[in-house]
Design a protein around this motif. Sequence first.
Motif, PDB file in Angstrom:
ATOM      1  N   UNK A 182       0.917  -1.194  -0.024  1.00 29.04           N
ATOM      2  CA  UNK A 182      -0.124   0.058   0.152  1.00 29.04           C
ATOM      3  C   UNK A 182       1.021   1.163  -0.070  1.00 29.04           C
ATOM      4  N   UNK A 183       1.808   1.222   0.998  1.00 29.49           N
ATOM      5  CA  UNK A 183       2.539   2.549   0.737  1.00 29.49           C
ATOM      6  C   UNK A 183       3.549   2.784  -0.447  1.00 29.49           C
ATOM      7  N   UNK A 184       4.159   1.535  -0.678  1.00 25.80           N
ATOM      8  CA  UNK A 184       4.863   1.561  -1.997  1.00 25.80           C
ATOM      9  C   UNK A 184       4.111   2.051  -3.275  1.00 25.80           C
ATOM     10  N   UNK A 185       2.906   1.440  -3.419  1.00 25.79           N
ATOM     11  CA  UNK A 185       2.020   1.745  -4.650  1.00 25.79           C
ATOM     12  C   UNK A 185       1.506   3.184  -4.633  1.00 25.79           C
ATOM     13  N   UNK A 186       1.243   3.682  -3.237  1.00 26.02           N
ATOM     14  CA  UNK A 186       0.404   5.032  -2.965  1.00 26.02           C
ATOM     15  C   UNK A 186       1.760   5.671  -3.387  1.00 26.02           C
ATOM     16  N   UNK A 187       2.855   6.010  -3.022  1.00 26.98           N
ATOM     17  CA  UNK A 187       3.885   6.683  -3.380  1.00 26.98           C
ATOM     18  C   UNK A 187       4.006   6.743  -5.014  1.00 26.98           C
ATOM     19  N   UNK A 188       3.995   5.722  -5.502  1.00 25.60           N
ATOM     20  CA  UNK A 188       4.212   5.731  -7.177  1.00 25.60           C
ATOM     21  C   UNK A 188       3.155   6.335  -7.692  1.00 25.60           C
ATOM     22  N   UNK A 189       1.902   5.892  -7.257  1.00 23.83           N
ATOM     23  CA  UNK A 189       0.774   6.485  -8.152  1.00 23.83           C
ATOM     24  C   UNK A 189       0.537   7.944  -7.981  1.00 23.83           C
ATOM     25  N   UNK A 190       0.976   8.323  -6.531  1.00 20.80           N
ATOM     26  CA  UNK A 190       0.522   9.882  -6.243  1.00 20.80           C
ATOM     27  C   UNK A 190       1.423  10.630  -7.483  1.00 20.80           C
ATOM     28  N   UNK A 191       3.005  10.150  -7.428  1.00 25.64           N
ATOM     29  CA  UNK A 191       4.071  10.929  -8.508  1.00 25.64           C
ATOM     30  C   UNK A 191       3.266  10.888  -9.600  1.00 25.64           C
ATOM     31  N   UNK A 192       2.792   9.709 -10.073  1.00 26.60           N
ATOM     32  CA  UNK A 192       2.272   9.736 -11.644  1.00 26.60           C
ATOM     33  C   UNK A 192       1.156  10.590 -11.868  1.00 26.60           C
ATOM     34  N   UNK A 193       0.123  10.779 -10.765  1.00 30.25           N
ATOM     35  CA  UNK A 193      -1.002  11.654 -11.028  1.00 30.25           C
ATOM     36  C   UNK A 193      -0.684  12.940 -10.856  1.00 30.25           C
ATOM     37  N   UNK A 194       0.231  13.314  -9.861  1.00 33.10           N
ATOM     38  CA  UNK A 194       0.608  14.852  -9.569  1.00 33.10           C
ATOM     39  C   UNK A 194       1.227  15.345 -10.830  1.00 33.10           C
ATOM     40  N   UNK A 195       2.315  14.493 -11.254  1.00 37.12           N
ATOM     41  CA  UNK A 195       3.010  14.908 -12.517  1.00 37.12           C
ATOM     42  C   UNK A 195       2.358  15.148 -13.586  1.00 37.12           C
ATOM     43  N   UNK A 196       1.198  14.355 -13.838  1.00 33.92           N
ATOM     44  CA  UNK A 196       0.430  14.447 -14.984  1.00 33.92           C
ATOM     45  C   UNK A 196      -0.249  15.610 -14.957  1.00 33.92           C
ATOM     46  N   UNK A 197      -0.977  15.996 -13.802  1.00 34.26           N
ATOM     47  CA  UNK A 197      -1.894  17.039 -13.644  1.00 34.26           C
ATOM     48  C   UNK A 197      -0.898  18.607 -13.662  1.00 34.26           C
ATOM     49  N   UNK A 198       0.050  18.555 -12.911  1.00 38.42           N
ATOM     50  CA  UNK A 198       0.979  19.814 -12.739  1.00 38.42           C
ATOM     51  C   UNK A 198       1.438  20.066 -14.127  1.00 38.42           C
ATOM     52  N   UNK A 199       2.131  19.101 -14.844  1.00 42.96           N
ATOM     53  CA  UNK A 199       2.369  19.207 -16.190  1.00 42.96           C
ATOM     54  C   UNK A 199       1.343  20.150 -16.962  1.00 42.96           C
ATOM     55  N   UNK A 200       0.239  19.274 -16.954  1.00 50.16           N
ATOM     56  CA  UNK A 200      -1.068  19.876 -17.737  1.00 50.16           C
ATOM     57  C   UNK A 200      -1.317  21.161 -17.265  1.00 50.16           C
ATOM     58  N   UNK A 201      -1.643  21.714 -15.973  1.00 46.04           N
ATOM     59  CA  UNK A 201      -1.680  22.614 -15.457  1.00 46.04           C
ATOM     60  C   UNK A 201      -0.853  23.742 -16.157  1.00 46.04           C
ATOM     61  N   UNK A 202       0.491  23.466 -16.078  1.00 50.07           N
ATOM     62  CA  UNK A 202       1.353  24.593 -16.596  1.00 50.07           C
ATOM     63  C   UNK A 202       1.581  24.489 -18.083  1.00 50.07           C
ATOM     64  N   UNK A 203       0.857  23.720 -18.909  1.00 50.56           N
ATOM     65  CA  UNK A 203       0.781  24.120 -20.238  1.00 50.56           C
ATOM     66  C   UNK A 203      -0.644  24.664 -20.297  1.00 50.56           C
ATOM     67  N   UNK A 204      -1.628  24.585 -19.626  1.00 48.90           N
ATOM     68  CA  UNK A 204      -2.558  25.499 -19.658  1.00 48.90           C
ATOM     69  C   UNK A 204      -2.478  27.011 -19.572  1.00 48.90           C
TER      70      UNK A 204
END
Length: 729
Positions: free
Chosen positions: A232-254
């Motif tokens: 749980x802790x291992x995958x929680x960190x990994x997916x949080x990085x994935x989703x935050x990276x995707x959202x923040x990169x798109x936010x900066x693009x917008x």
Amino acid sequence: MLATISRAATRRPLTVILVWLLMLLIGFGLGTGVFSRLVDSVPDVPGTESARAADYLDRVDKSGESITAVVAGTAVSDPGLRSQVGRVVADLRTVSGVAEVPDPYTTHGLTSEDGEALVIPVTLKGDLKFKDKKKAVDTAAERIRQIDAPQVHVSGGLLLGQQMSGRAQGDVQRAELISLPVVLALLLVVFGGLRAAGLPLLIAISGVAGAFLALFAFSQFTDISVYAIQVTTMLGLGLAVDYALLMVVRFREERRHTDDVIEAVHRTVAVAGRTVLFSGLTVAVSLTGLLVFPSPFLRSMGLAVAAVVVVDMLAALTLLPALLTLPHARLRSRGGTPTGARIAPARAPREDADAKAGSRFGFKSGTDPDNEGRVFARVARFAARRPLVILATLVPALLVLALPVAGMKISIGDAKQLPSNTEARQLYDTVDAHFPPGTGVSPVTVVVRPGAAPDMVARIRALSDTTDSRTLPGGATLVHLQPTGGVDGKAATDLVERVRQVRGNEPVEVTGVAARLVDFREMLAERAPWAAATVLLGIFALLFAFTGSVLIPLRTIATTLLSLGAALGAVVWVFQDGHLAGALGAEGLGSLSLTAPPLIIAIAFGLAMDYELFILARMRETWLRTGDAQEAVVTGLRRSGRVVSCAALLLAIVFGAFMTGGFSPILQIGLGLTLAVLIDATVVRMLLVPATMALLGRRAWWAPGAMRRAHDRFGVSEEASPQPQLTSV
């Protein structure tokens, strides 16, 4: 739906943040109560023959589990040692909960032929509660360790389970301590600022807290494996990085297209949020296959990972937009326009050092979009121009890597899975060095119920050279058959099969470690097709809803299975066959831990879907805008390649840190997930995906008319522009 979520997050960001803060407090308060309810009985499958026989013995047999001590390193005939052992044996017999302790000097087989070692088995009573059993084990082990000899090791039974689970937790904690600073440093570089880099950690903490709360609720109805917390802790960190990276990169693009932060957040949730939503659902569906199995271990792992995925997804869709909005909420409340606050243009002249570092990765809001992802665009064009060459080269190579999977074996495992500096492994090695093969191996236990044929006990005892039997209360007979080799090796499992053949339809049941393994394998073989069908159908439905295509889901599943097979084949080649295992501080065991393959398959498959959706989302945007299939492939990879590469690198660091321990199951999981992520994010997503998409051309986006109309009506879409119509294929 996504528009409603984004409006709620931007209108009341403080409320959203406070709700998540409350969830954090409850999760790390009430939710951590799951820690006291965890179990480590991995191979148990309720309802199987071995489980029924074990339950029966728990009710009627007065003798219970046993622990074993070995004393070595000096002559066992030494009068001083013999006197110490005699006193310890006498003391152990008085310990509450201990049923039997034989004298190793007067009991055949408990002293080695070379006179350099002796074994002290301690049998517990069978009707003890867990708390009393643990107290008896700890008291007995402490007393034995007081013997003054060069080597005194105690393990087995409940103690072995504690030592193995303790080592597993220790290795995971070590991996987290190693990976977290490295991940945070890379996040600073990738995101270009401390505040932005902290966003994935906030999402991860929220996901873990929510998962703990969900697991605590699940623990009221089912067993939760001790391994669930680590995953749980291992995958929680990994997916949080994935989703935050995707959202923040798109936010900066917008932000390049508007000075209105609120509008940029809304647009980010509409497009990147749609990808996060489907990604979370596909990862969760990939893990629901584990729920098909009746094994509490597999079910608890599926529940744990699905819980953290869903909470990470919800945090990315609600908490992250609120955090992006919050710095500008005051401006809006002072009279900003209804659509949101106006702030300085996105291309501010001042850049701090970490922002400049982030710009090198194209994640800074002021980056020229025409220069983004040029390397990935060139890779996409290369693969698109030579699709047959790419397929003819990479597919056979991945299949070769996957070949060892055909010979994969799984086992419950014993102390050999532990590193040589652990007490359980030292006991195993000492017994192996001084006693005949098979000494200390758990027997195959046979329960012959009343009403069985008169000669049944004799026929069963004839199957092994080393046996003993006794009558149980109620008239049943308990027969112990001592196998040669390991506790769950081929000799032991073959012995279980022979007993079940001999007994026919007689009321005879087999249990013990080897029998549990046989039943676990049969359960996997019976339920695996149903689990696979559940996952593949669910993934197909979600990918169709995401893309509106029939062929893309089929292509995605096929390429994902290739990368998964290659990673699992490498794990078999290393840990089962022993190639290069020494470089990882391990050794070839002849089989994989039964915990490793299900977790590698489920988690790696889900993460592969994660990266696939990141790329498909960009391809689909271009396809909807231009109707040019070739341009969709190139632009899709150009826009998503950096995100996928950085996300895979960060996840590989998290998973790779699991290979710094010495517990073989954790090493297997770490290597399998690391290779799966790297192979999928490079070979498959960067080369096979554009090659296959280019080969399919416009047909890639095709669907039958009825399905296309259903998708247009019910599919979740981020924009109103119609999908280009394919009049022919």
